[in-house]
Design an enzyme around this catalytic site. Sequence first.
Site, PDB file in Angstrom:
ATOM      1  N   GLU A  83      18.799 -55.716 -11.027  1.00  0.00           N
ATOM      2  CA  GLU A  83      17.620 -56.441 -11.486  1.00  0.00           C
ATOM      3  C   GLU A  83      17.871 -57.349 -12.676  1.00  0.00           C
ATOM      4  OE1 GLU A  83      14.685 -56.776 -10.366  1.00  0.00           O
ATOM      5  OE2 GLU A  83      14.374 -55.181  -8.907  1.00  0.00           O
ATOM      6  N   SER A 339      -8.484   4.277  -7.814  1.00  0.00           N
ATOM      7  CA  SER A 339      -7.834   5.390  -8.529  1.00  0.00           C
ATOM      8  C   SER A 339      -6.812   4.941  -9.557  1.00  0.00           C
ATOM      9  CB  SER A 339      -7.141   6.310  -7.514  1.00  0.00           C
ATOM     10  OG  SER A 339      -8.075   6.885  -6.639  1.00  0.00           O
TER      11      SER A 339
END
Length: 675
Positions: A83, A339
């Site tokens: 680029e 329980s």
Amino acid sequence: MNLARALGVATVALWVGALGRDGFDDWIDRTTLPALAIETGVEVVDRNGALLRSFQTSDDRWRLTTSIADVDPEFLRLLIRFEDKRFYRHKGVDVLAMLRAVAQAAWNGRVVSGGSTLTMQAARLLEESGTGSWAGKLRQIRLATALERQLSKDQILSLYLARAPYGGNLEGLRAASLAYYQKEPNRLTPSQIALLIALPQSPEARRPDRFPKRAAQARDRVLERLVASGALPAETVIGQRLAATRRDFKALAPHAADRLRSTAGGQLIRTTLDAELQTAMEQLAAKAVADGGRHLSVAIVVADHRSGEILSSVGSANYANDRRGGFIDMTQARRSPGSTLKPLIYGMGFDQALIHPETLISDRPLQFGSYAPQNFDGEFRGDIRVREALQLSLNLPVVSVLDRLGPANLIAKLRQAGLSPQLAGDKAGLAIALGGLGLSLAELVQIYAAIAQPDAPKRLAVTQAEIVPLPPVISKKASWYLGDILKGVPRPNLASGKDIAFKTGTSYGHRDAWAIGYDGRYVIGVWMGRADGTPVPGAFGGELAAPLLFQAFDRVAGQSNPLAAPPRDALLVGNAALPLPLQRLTSRAERRGVAQDHPKVAFPPDGARVALRGGAVTVQIRDGVAPFTWLQDGAPVLTNSWTRQADLTPAGRGYVQVRVIDAHGRAAGTTIFAE
């Protein structure tokens, strides 16, 4: 004269140039920079920084914090080469590249290559401006030059990497890499790099999820140029199948992430969770409900009870499954614990010197005021050791212990451990021993962590800031008693032989199945049921949740973490060697029943003829309060007996008079004929 004229022209030119330069500098300095800060989505990461879940920005875009330090250096090298190869040398505008672009456009009659630098592209992205007019290009030149004067090259590059468009609502390199390749952009292949370079130039037309052919062609053109320029070796593979397709962003621990996003604040939330373990637990949860009906759900919590760190938190089997109530975090939902509180009650009894693992306790029908609990299987076993009562999860014995302790003390102990129990009324009753209150899975795991780590319990949490010391819940001795008992609870088939203490539970109506256990380091809790609270027929903690608990232990720890050794003050003796007050627990219900429950001979009846077996006759009694004294023909033959049965040995054939006296001096007798 010619020399003087030349010098004059040069002087004027320099003066005009200086004025132009000063004017240009002033024009650049007067540039109003757009906001450089950029909104990014909230990120929740694990203990090692791995991304667990990310969130969209307020404008519904996937944009994540991106630092060049976290980007593959090869990507940066190839991006700049493709680029803007003079990126580190120009001042925002590459005059040579721009002249080349203009010349190529004039020669070909169309735009062949762009002259925009990465800085100019970052400027365009900041202003969200187009490039189709000279006015737009001039604005980019001005802003790019201003950016170069105020930011470093790395900062400018970071701006580009964070804002570059990648199709749809994807912005920034990290979002694109995670969406298309399901990985961070720190290690990318040349093919992946090429596509990620090509996409921002035409993000919609080249979207690999919509236009895979165009995307592949754009990627290959980037590769060809990089090979031609010598940036990539000639043998670089070009034309291979496109391996990019957009997928949903990873959403590990979604319930915990949602909760932290609303409470913790900040853009980056660090947790104690382990991404690898979280993945394993979520897969385990999904597998566990696969054959259990479309409404069955599951929750799992894994924590290190030494450090207080929660390592995995699974709120449901499938976050997006509405039928299973997947959006509900069942680690936080309050349900009946069945329980699972029994170990804590017995632990409190150990600390109050009411009981010992070898203490005898009654498992027979008892009336506690208007409350008459029953065992799960409807059977009663008479006098039984506390150890066996807990391992068999019997109801009457634990209610007897809580009757002596007081329900209010249990609630206070739960609150001391940092819990917020939900009561059905204003006052706690004995039913809380069997699940008559509301607690969450996270809270139950917290209790078991405090049992496993008695000296220095910590508040379990998914962030370090929330982990704080808690006051001890039970003593080290009581903790060891419980661990020694619970590691002997019958295990599901194929369960590992690791040193694991665990307890299961099933709430009333089979609405909740629980299994919670711990070893020397980890504590794990499992809940299974329906998120809407309706029953799951046939669901038992021991059958549904316990196998999942042991599978979770197999995944969390490759090696065994043994439970602690017995402390010095642990009393390792049988019942007969215990101090007299610890040999048997008499509940308040038994004491309250003294007035009407005189001892009675249950067998044999008065006047019966009984055959001697081995020279002995067995006599049984009911009611009364232990310990008992047994007399045969007026002479004591058995004293301080805590059982309701005695084998007497007559001298021979003939009548035998039997008499029994309970702890309160009340007597019952029978006369039988031994033959």
